[in-house]
Enzyme design. Structure first.
Site, mmCIF file in Angstrom:
data_model
loop_
_atom_site.group_PDB
_atom_site.id
_atom_site.type_symbol
_atom_site.label_atom_id
_atom_site.label_comp_id
_atom_site.label_asym_id
_atom_site.label_seq_id
_atom_site.Cartn_x
_atom_site.Cartn_y
_atom_site.Cartn_z
ATOM 1 N N ASP A 107 15.340 6.992 -16.391
ATOM 2 C CA ASP A 107 16.987 7.176 -17.460
ATOM 3 C C ASP A 107 16.524 8.090 -16.987
ATOM 4 O O ASP A 107 16.012 9.322 -16.193
ATOM 5 C CB ASP A 107 14.939 7.422 -18.530
ATOM 6 C CG ASP A 107 14.505 5.572 -19.219
ATOM 7 O OD1 ASP A 107 14.690 5.389 -18.843
ATOM 8 O OD2 ASP A 107 13.584 6.416 -19.770
HETATM 9 N N1 URA Z 1 9.471 3.563 -17.759
HETATM 10 C C1 URA Z 1 10.519 4.115 -19.251
HETATM 11 O O1 URA Z 1 10.819 4.261 -19.665
HETATM 12 N N2 URA Z 1 11.698 5.101 -17.963
HETATM 13 C C2 URA Z 1 11.737 5.004 -16.766
HETATM 14 O O2 URA Z 1 12.392 5.545 -16.976
HETATM 15 C C3 URA Z 1 11.097 4.287 -15.826
HETATM 16 C C4 URA Z 1 10.006 3.192 -16.930
#
Ligand code: URA
Length: 240
Positions: A107
């Protein structure tokens, strides 16, 4: 070698593994130069000396590139975006010309291990749930993590949109009003770690990927820095 990765490192990336595979393909008569099968691994052919085929397909003589980035928050795991900065912008202009793409997503607000490559097949395999490649995340959450949370992760949770998560690992590192843990997933749905923990009533405050398969994030890499994968790391990825 941080940030600007040292030239020449990637020329040694393949080494033993590729040589071993190449010998095996030659022995099995799968390699040909100008349509004539090569029978001995000792036979030398320069890429320009004839059309090399492997299993009937033209050999792309360009070498693949694999980079480990310690992704900082604030960058999208994408190759381009009209609005936000992407992780590609952290790479040197020379590397950006190699058509690298991120292997899976982190993310925008997440940090840590992000591999970038131009080797589509292996990247795809690493992300396939069938390959059982563990992805390990360090998380800090609001609320006290409990053994019940661990059991819910291990049993395989169903998220509110009906998505059934495979059994996942939750290893509590600190249980307090704010808790810390390692989460291990073998799949990667959008926001999966955040959604699983939110469903347990423990929203994620901070998330960092620390390992993919047997390749951990290099602790010597500062945020935003990158380096080429070593031969040993590549070998570990290829063995999945
Ligand atoms: N799970 C999440 O919630 N965010 C990420 O960036 C990777 C795995």
């Amino acid at each position: 070698m941080h940030g600007r990765a040292a030239a020449g490192q990637d020329s040694r990336r393949y080494g033993a593994v590729v040589r071993r595979e190449a010998r095996e393909l030659i022995r099995r008569g799968r390699v040909a130069v100008d349509g004539v099968s090569v029978r001995s691994p000792e036979e030398k052919a320069l890429p320009e000396s004839g059309a090399i085929t492997v299993c009937g397909e033209a050999l792309d003589c360009r070498r693949y590139t694999w980079v480990m980035l310690n992704k900082p928050a604030g960058y999208l795991s994408a190759t381009e975006d009209g609005r936000d900065r992407t992780v590609l912008e952290l790479l040197s202009p020379e590397l950006r010309r190699r058509n690298l793409f991120p292997v899976g997503r982190l993310d925008k607000d997440a940090e840590g291990l992000l591999l970038l490559t131009n080797e589509g097949r292996l990247a795809h395999d690493l992300l396939s749930p069938k390959r059982h490649v563990d992805k390990v995340y360090y998380v800090r959450v609001a609320g006290r993590l409990t053994e019940e949370d661990c059991r819910a992760f291990a049993a395989g949770m169903t998220l509110e949109d009906g998505f059934h998560c495979r059994p996942a690992g939750l290893e509590i590192l600190k249980a307090d009003r704010e808790s810390e843990a390692h989460v291990t997933l073998r799949e990667g749905k959008f926001h999966q770690v955040k959604r699983m923990l939110a469903q347990r009533g423990k929203p994620v405050l901070y998330l960092k990927r620390v390992r993919m398969g047997d390749v951990p994030l290099d602790p010597a890499l500062p945020r935003g820095a990158y380096r080429f994968l070593t031969e040993i790391e590549l070998e570990k990825l290829r063995m999945i």
